[in-house]
Design a protein around this motif. Structure first.
Motif, short mmCIF file in Angstrom:
data_model
loop_
_atom_site.label_atom_id
_atom_site.label_comp_id
_atom_site.label_asym_id
_atom_site.label_seq_id
_atom_site.Cartn_x
_atom_site.Cartn_y
_atom_site.Cartn_z
N SER A 133 0.86 -1.18 0.00
CA SER A 133 0.00 0.00 0.00
C SER A 133 0.90 1.23 0.00
O SER A 133 1.93 1.25 0.70
CB SER A 133 -0.93 0.01 1.22
OG SER A 133 -1.94 0.98 1.07
N CYS A 150 0.84 5.38 0.45
CA CYS A 150 0.09 6.59 0.82
C CYS A 150 0.77 7.24 2.01
O CYS A 150 1.52 6.59 2.74
CB CYS A 150 -1.36 6.25 1.19
SG CYS A 150 -1.50 5.06 2.54
N LYS A 187 -6.54 7.87 4.72
CA LYS A 187 -6.01 6.75 3.95
C LYS A 187 -6.48 5.41 4.51
O LYS A 187 -6.24 4.36 3.91
CB LYS A 187 -4.48 6.81 3.88
CG LYS A 187 -3.94 8.09 3.26
CD LYS A 187 -4.47 8.33 1.85
CE LYS A 187 -3.87 9.58 1.24
NZ LYS A 187 -4.37 9.85 -0.12
N TYR A 222 -5.49 -0.14 -1.87
CA TYR A 222 -5.67 1.30 -1.62
C TYR A 222 -7.00 1.51 -0.92
O TYR A 222 -8.05 1.61 -1.56
CB TYR A 222 -5.62 2.05 -2.94
CG TYR A 222 -5.23 3.50 -2.82
CD1 TYR A 222 -3.97 3.87 -2.35
CD2 TYR A 222 -6.10 4.50 -3.22
CE1 TYR A 222 -3.60 5.20 -2.26
CE2 TYR A 222 -5.74 5.84 -3.13
CZ TYR A 222 -4.49 6.18 -2.66
OH TYR A 222 -4.12 7.51 -2.58
N VAL A 257 -9.13 -1.75 -4.56
CA VAL A 257 -9.31 -0.36 -4.15
C VAL A 257 -10.67 -0.14 -3.52
O VAL A 257 -11.62 -0.89 -3.76
CB VAL A 257 -9.13 0.62 -5.34
CG1 VAL A 257 -7.74 0.51 -5.94
CG2 VAL A 257 -10.20 0.39 -6.40
#
Length: 369
Positions: free
Chosen positions: A196, A198, A204, A273, A296
């Motif tokens: 992942s 971010c 997130k 995500y 996602v």
């Protein structure tokens, strides 16, 4: 001759999507005819990728308020700018036309995921910028509709300039990947890992991802590790606290270079995500460009970006996140389909095209009486 200034203060700050958008737009921007382009950078940031197209001006102040509301208006006046391009916030005094990029307005939907100071800063300054800019650029149709609905803007005033991925995000051969060296570098001990990418911040949704990962291991077993790439942003202590429960299988790399990021995408069994709010969401597109199957969140702009090239889940359901990851890990045929669909989806987005839309908008505004 028109003078155009672009605020590039986010370049070099490792801020994820904000920085990626500007670095790629600027590198793909062609100087409009009869225009002189100035790029404002922070002290110490490398200017060599931009020096051929832009005259580089260095900010003096490190204070964001001084930079936005004192230094930028001063530079507009000093350089005789006809147009200033900024991100999120515009000066109160504006001696020239101003256009503003607003990636999203998450704060209008989720107050509690921001610090009190950051929430009120955005709540006051972003609506001000949106309603007083000549044009608002944003990064998806979802974000455009959201901005229009909240601030009563016309369709013509909000312009979509999609994110994309650059050519370095691609499938690597075994020699380029050098997977064993990559795993040693980031202390990845197992044969497969879930990735992942971010910044560490509440929206997130990493706490749910970590819980879903731990639950998947408890139910299905397996030796996979979870690798989370990104710098600490704000309100990240809860994320780290949950991860400590299963620390040997959860790896935080912090910020990594683009070269290593491409390798990490290539080496991953799948990419996840879980964000519950995105104006666009570049990392899933980067993963797809590297041939990595993606799972996602089915929220905000992500279905617009990923289309039929990913597995979707409810970002508020840890069970749904868990099942989406496990589905990819166990289904080779699904992975092949997602890989092929991902390659096709990536081609729909172009930095060059978004840069062209921006410069065409500059000229349209400047030539308007």
């Amino acid at each position: 001759m028109y003078n155009i200034g672009i605020d590039g203060h986010m370049i070099g700050d490792h801020s994820g999507g904000n920085e990626s958008y500007y670095t790629n737009i600027l590198r793909n921007m062609d100087s409009p005819e009869n225009c002189r382009l100035f790029l404002f950078l922070r002290p110490g940031v490398k200017a060599f990728p931009y020096e051929e197209k832009f005259e580089i001006i260095r900010f003096r102040s490190k204070n964001a308020f001084v930079r936005n509301f004192i230094e930028l208006p001063y530079l507009c006046k000093k350089l005789g700018l006809d147009l200033l391009h900024v991100q999120y916030f515009i000066p109160f005094w504006r001696p020239c036309k101003v256009v503003c990029l607003i990636h999203d307005i998450c704060f209008e939907h989720f107050k509690d995921i921001f610090t009190r100071k950051e929430y009120y800063r955005q709540k006051i300054l972003i609506p001000y910028a949106a309603t007083r800019s000549e044009i608002v650029f944003t990064v998806s149709n979802h974000a455009k509709r959201d901005i229009q609905e909240h601030y009563g803007l016309s369709d013509e005033k909000v312009c979509v300039t999609y994110n994309a991925v650059n050519s370095s995000f691609r499938r690597l051969d075994e020699c380029e990947l050098n997977i064993e060296e990559l795993k040693r570098k980031y202390e990845i001990n197992e044969s497969r890992y879930i990735l992942s990418v971010c910044n560490l911040q509440p929206r997130k949704n990493l706490v749910r991802l970590i819980n879903a990962f731990i639950n998947m291991k408890e139910i299905y077993g397996g030796n996979e590790q979870l690798v989370i790439v990104g710098k600490k942003a704000w309100m990240f202590n809860d994320i780290l606290k949950v991860a400590i429960q299963e620390s040997k299988d959860i790896i935080f790399t912090d910020y990594v270079s683009d070269d290593d990021l491409v390798r990490l995408y290539n080496g991953a069994a799948c990419f996840v995500y879980p964000s519950f709010f995105e104006g666009f969401g570049i990392p899933p597109l980067e993963a797809m460009a590297c041939g990595t199957p993606v799972a996602v969140s089915a929220a905000t702009a992500l279905p617009e970006v990923v289309a039929d090239a990913g597995v979707y889940f409810d970002p508020y359901s840890e069970d749904d996140i868990r099942d989406a990851i496990h589905r990819i890990l166990k289904d080779d045929e699904l992975c092949r389909r997602l890989e092929n669909a991902g390659y096709q989806q990536v081609t729909k987005f172009s930095w060059k095209e978004s840069a062209r839309i921006i410069t065409d908008t500059y000229l349209r505004l400047l030539e308007r009486e």
